[in-house]
Design an enzyme around this catalytic site. Structure first.
Site, PDB file in Angstrom:
ATOM      1  N   TRP A  88       0.788  -1.117   0.001  1.00 27.18           N
ATOM      2  CA  TRP A  88      -0.005  -0.282   0.022  1.00 27.18           C
ATOM      3  C   TRP A  88       0.858   1.322   0.017  1.00 27.18           C
ATOM      4  O   TRP A  88       0.613   2.231  -0.855  1.00 27.18           O
ATOM      5  CB  TRP A  88      -1.069  -0.040   1.223  1.00 27.18           C
ATOM      6  CG  TRP A  88      -1.715   1.158   1.403  1.00 27.18           C
ATOM      7  CD1 TRP A  88      -2.326   1.919   0.543  1.00 27.18           C
ATOM      8  CD2 TRP A  88      -2.286   1.671   2.875  1.00 27.18           C
ATOM      9  NE1 TRP A  88      -3.184   2.968   1.075  1.00 27.18           N
ATOM     10  CE2 TRP A  88      -2.957   2.856   2.461  1.00 27.18           C
ATOM     11  CE3 TRP A  88      -2.051   1.253   3.879  1.00 27.18           C
ATOM     12  CZ2 TRP A  88      -3.657   3.464   3.296  1.00 27.18           C
ATOM     13  CZ3 TRP A  88      -2.454   1.858   5.164  1.00 27.18           C
ATOM     14  CH2 TRP A  88      -3.433   3.062   4.758  1.00 27.18           C
ATOM     15  N   ASP A 110       0.790  -8.144  -0.781  1.00 30.04           N
ATOM     16  CA  ASP A 110      -0.717  -7.694  -0.755  1.00 30.04           C
ATOM     17  C   ASP A 110      -0.433  -6.307  -1.752  1.00 30.04           C
ATOM     18  O   ASP A 110      -0.103  -5.501  -1.065  1.00 30.04           O
ATOM     19  CB  ASP A 110      -1.189  -7.461   0.521  1.00 30.04           C
ATOM     20  CG  ASP A 110      -2.534  -7.189   0.605  1.00 30.04           C
ATOM     21  OD1 ASP A 110      -3.440  -8.081   0.033  1.00 30.04           O
ATOM     22  OD2 ASP A 110      -2.936  -5.907   0.973  1.00 30.04           O
ATOM     23  N   TYR A 153      -3.754   1.312  -4.769  1.00 32.24           N
ATOM     24  CA  TYR A 153      -2.705   1.603  -3.915  1.00 32.24           C
ATOM     25  C   TYR A 153      -1.793   2.566  -4.710  1.00 32.24           C
ATOM     26  O   TYR A 153      -1.408   2.326  -5.763  1.00 32.24           O
ATOM     27  CB  TYR A 153      -1.789   0.436  -3.391  1.00 32.24           C
ATOM     28  CG  TYR A 153      -2.648  -0.200  -2.322  1.00 32.24           C
ATOM     29  CD1 TYR A 153      -3.931  -0.033  -1.599  1.00 32.24           C
ATOM     30  CD2 TYR A 153      -2.061  -1.716  -1.981  1.00 32.24           C
ATOM     31  CE1 TYR A 153      -4.352  -0.757  -0.877  1.00 32.24           C
ATOM     32  CE2 TYR A 153      -2.892  -2.503  -0.891  1.00 32.24           C
ATOM     33  CZ  TYR A 153      -3.990  -1.805  -0.355  1.00 32.24           C
ATOM     34  OH  TYR A 153      -4.609  -2.355   0.586  1.00 32.24           O
ATOM     35  N   SER A 209      -3.006  -3.726   8.774  1.00 31.83           N
ATOM     36  CA  SER A 209      -2.365  -2.633   9.676  1.00 31.83           C
ATOM     37  C   SER A 209      -2.239  -3.363  11.071  1.00 31.83           C
ATOM     38  O   SER A 209      -3.048  -2.736  12.040  1.00 31.83           O
ATOM     39  CB  SER A 209      -3.187  -1.467   9.879  1.00 31.83           C
ATOM     40  OG  SER A 209      -3.452  -0.956   8.435  1.00 31.83           O
ATOM     41  N   GLY A 228       3.072  -3.545   6.833  1.00 27.26           N
ATOM     42  CA  GLY A 228       3.281  -2.380   5.638  1.00 27.26           C
ATOM     43  C   GLY A 228       4.493  -1.378   5.724  1.00 27.26           C
ATOM     44  O   GLY A 228       4.343  -0.461   5.292  1.00 27.26           O
ATOM     45  N   ASN A 287       7.745   0.441   4.878  1.00 24.91           N
ATOM     46  CA  ASN A 287       8.525   0.740   3.816  1.00 24.91           C
ATOM     47  C   ASN A 287       9.950   0.696   4.049  1.00 24.91           C
ATOM     48  O   ASN A 287      10.922   1.036   3.341  1.00 24.91           O
ATOM     49  CB  ASN A 287       8.284   2.423   3.394  1.00 24.91           C
ATOM     50  CG  ASN A 287       7.352   2.273   2.196  1.00 24.91           C
ATOM     51  OD1 ASN A 287       7.571   1.298   1.184  1.00 24.91           O
ATOM     52  ND2 ASN A 287       6.575   3.183   2.096  1.00 24.91           N
TER      53      ASN A 287
HETATM   54  N1  LIG Z   1      -8.015  -4.302   2.896  1.00 26.05           N
HETATM   55  C1  LIG Z   1      -7.908  -3.155   3.079  1.00 26.05           C
HETATM   56  O1  LIG Z   1      -8.872  -2.345   3.510  1.00 26.05           O
HETATM   57  C2  LIG Z   1      -6.610  -2.569   3.844  1.00 26.05           C
HETATM   58  C3  LIG Z   1      -6.656  -1.306   4.481  1.00 26.05           C
HETATM   59  C4  LIG Z   1      -5.190  -0.921   4.899  1.00 26.05           C
HETATM   60  C5  LIG Z   1      -4.108  -1.480   4.733  1.00 26.05           C
HETATM   61  N2  LIG Z   1      -4.133  -2.794   3.768  1.00 26.05           N
HETATM   62  C6  LIG Z   1      -3.235  -3.649   3.766  1.00 26.05           C
HETATM   63  O2  LIG Z   1      -2.248  -3.662   5.007  1.00 26.05           O
HETATM   64  C7  LIG Z   1      -0.967  -3.331   4.760  1.00 26.05           C
HETATM   65  C8  LIG Z   1      -0.289  -2.888   5.903  1.00 26.05           C
HETATM   66  O3  LIG Z   1      -1.160  -1.594   6.473  1.00 26.05           O
HETATM   67  P1  LIG Z   1      -0.120  -0.514   7.039  1.00 26.05           P
HETATM   68  O4  LIG Z   1       0.794  -0.120   6.204  1.00 26.05           O
HETATM   69  O5  LIG Z   1      -1.242   0.459   7.795  1.00 26.05           O
HETATM   70  O6  LIG Z   1       0.437  -1.625   8.339  1.00 26.05           O
HETATM   71  P2  LIG Z   1       1.175  -1.230   9.606  1.00 26.05           P
HETATM   72  O7  LIG Z   1       2.410  -2.447   9.718  1.00 26.05           O
HETATM   73  O8  LIG Z   1       0.350  -1.391  10.683  1.00 26.05           O
HETATM   74  O9  LIG Z   1       1.709   0.156   9.633  1.00 26.05           O
HETATM   75  C9  LIG Z   1       2.762   0.582   8.619  1.00 26.05           C
HETATM   76  C10 LIG Z   1       3.407   1.870   9.179  1.00 26.05           C
HETATM   77  O10 LIG Z   1       3.603   1.735  10.659  1.00 26.05           O
HETATM   78  C11 LIG Z   1       4.938   2.654  10.353  1.00 26.05           C
HETATM   79  N3  LIG Z   1       5.698   1.823  11.437  1.00 26.05           N
HETATM   80  C12 LIG Z   1       6.176   0.701  11.462  1.00 26.05           C
HETATM   81  N4  LIG Z   1       7.188   0.431  12.422  1.00 26.05           N
HETATM   82  C13 LIG Z   1       7.538   1.433  13.085  1.00 26.05           C
HETATM   83  C14 LIG Z   1       8.083   2.002  14.130  1.00 26.05           C
HETATM   84  N5  LIG Z   1       8.855   1.036  14.828  1.00 26.05           N
HETATM   85  N6  LIG Z   1       8.056   3.164  14.557  1.00 26.05           N
HETATM   86  C15 LIG Z   1       7.340   4.216  13.942  1.00 26.05           C
HETATM   87  N7  LIG Z   1       6.333   3.613  12.842  1.00 26.05           N
HETATM   88  C16 LIG Z   1       6.405   2.601  12.326  1.00 26.05           C
HETATM   89  C17 LIG Z   1       5.566   2.374   9.077  1.00 26.05           C
HETATM   90  O11 LIG Z   1       6.436   3.564   8.923  1.00 26.05           O
HETATM   91  P3  LIG Z   1       7.569   3.061   8.210  1.00 26.05           P
HETATM   92  O12 LIG Z   1       7.399   2.782   6.613  1.00 26.05           O
HETATM   93  O13 LIG Z   1       8.395   4.187   8.201  1.00 26.05           O
HETATM   94  O14 LIG Z   1       8.331   1.747   8.880  1.00 26.05           O
HETATM   95  C18 LIG Z   1       3.830   2.387   8.395  1.00 26.05           C
HETATM   96  O15 LIG Z   1       3.843   3.919   8.143  1.00 26.05           O
HETATM   97  C19 LIG Z   1      -1.095  -2.508   3.640  1.00 26.05           C
HETATM   98  O16 LIG Z   1       0.188  -2.341   2.827  1.00 26.05           O
HETATM   99  C20 LIG Z   1      -1.998  -3.047   2.802  1.00 26.05           C
HETATM  100  O17 LIG Z   1      -1.411  -3.972   2.066  1.00 26.05           O
HETATM  101  C21 LIG Z   1      -5.311  -3.159   3.547  1.00 26.05           C
END
Ligand SMILES: NC(=O)c1ccc[n+]([C@@H]2O[C@H](COP(=O)([O-])OP(=O)(O)OC[C@H]3O[C@@H](n4cnc5c(N)ncnc54)[C@H](OP(=O)(O)O)[C@@H]3O)[C@@H](O)[C@H]2O)c1
Length: 300
Positions: free
Chosen positions: A21, A50, A55, A212, A264, A266
């Protein structure tokens, strides 16, 4: 890496999944950097990626596909999940004056064909309807989804953000089995555990993907719930010599429903080590300590 075989199919996914995403949000969207992320993910044993058509405002599938095109052997090392049905009101579609969902056969077919083109592949391992469409004609949608599998464009079909009546109504109109539902679940988003969704999914033999798993980074934020939960995550991390993000993911993995978290980040240094989450031990007592901290009150 543990693997989860999808019901009535030969497709298996890695227990941990990488979500694309945020791929286009990175300050470095070069193919070199996308490839570095793919390599880091694969090195963790995470083979399932995913995606969704929307996205990165329709940029992520393209970026990923360019990386795949550079090395033809990469595609065979992974399973690709993608989604369709959300039609965003963005600059890419000036003719739209409102966002909407579209589960019509014509739209689904068009969206999957475009995903295949952008991803530079000839098959999607799992296609998900991204959100329930209140205007869905289940008979037509179900048939269109079946046809996608029969034609070989897609290996399996699932849903995302669906409630039990939504997925059962669609399933009733399909020959092929719905294999998974991708829903929001993390230490701050626990509703599916108590509203019956997790039980209903297991009862219907539909696998559970958690989007997430770090609440999109909110577990590191200033909300009252995050501030209550973080000391517990830190305590477990310290005791087991690991990272707090991995403990939050392990909280989902500890549940008996075999939940598949979709991470998720990056950040390649955070991708590195993700698979360690599978080794973290969270017993019932600790699981409920985190639950209770998140709720802010004891269980009734
Ligand atoms: N089906 C749906 O409706 C739906 C909706 C939303 C998401 N998704 C899927 O779920 C995946 C994951 O979602 P998500 O990206 O929200 O997942 P997440 O893993 O909950 O959150 C990732 C975010 O947290 C930050 N983060 C991670 N570790 C950190 C740390 N130690 N300190 C501070 N920030 C940190 C990341 O920043 P950095 O990148 O800087 O590490 C990134 O911005 C998406 O890529 C997508 O594939 C699906």
């Amino acid at each position: 890496m543990q693997r989860i075989t999808l019901p009535n199919s030969s497709v298996s996914l890695s227990r941990l999944i990488y979500g694309a995403w945020r791929l286009a949000d990175d300050s470095d969207t070069s193919i070199k950097n996308v490839r570095a992320k793919i390599d880091a993910v694969l090195a963790e044993g995470i083979t399932t990626i995913d995606h969704a058509d929307i996205y990165g405002n329709h940029e992520c599938e393209k970026l990923f596909g360019l990386a795949l095109a550079e090395n033809k052997s990469l595609r065979d090392q992974m399973e690709i999940v993608t989604k369709c049905d959300i039609c965003m009101n963005t600059d890419k579609f000036p003719e739209r004056n409102v966002g909407f969902y579209d589960t019509s056969p014509e739209y689904i077919e068009k969206s999957v064909t475009e995903s295949l083109r952008l991803l530079q592949t000839d098959v999607v391992d799992t296609l998900l309807l991204h959100r329930p469409d209140p205007f869905m004609d289940a008979e037509k949608t179900g048939r269109a989804l079946d046809v996608l599998i029969d034609s070989g464009k897609v290996k399996t079909i699932g849903v995302s953000n669906f409630k039990p009546e939504d997925w059962r109504w669609l399933q009733k109109n399909m020959h092929h089995k719905l294999v998974l539902n991708q829903i929001e679940m993390n230490v701050l988003a626990k509703e599916p555990f108590r509203n019956g969704d997790v039980s209903a999914l297991q009862n219907d033999d539909i696998k559970i993907m958690a989007w997430s798993p770090l609440a999109g980074g909110e577990i590191f934020g200033n909300s009252a719930a995050a501030q209550r939960v973080m000391p517990l995550l830190s305590r477990v991390a310290e005791a087991q010599n690991t990272r707090v993000d991995l403990v939050a993911i392990a909280w989902l993995l500890a549940h008996p429903a075999n939940i598949m978290p979709v991470a998720g980040t990056n950040n390649i240094s955070r991708i590195n080590g993700l698979s360690e989450a599978l080794n973290i031990k969270i017993d019932r007592h600790t699981w409920f300590e985190i639950w209770t901290a998140s709720d802010g009150h004891p269980v009734p």
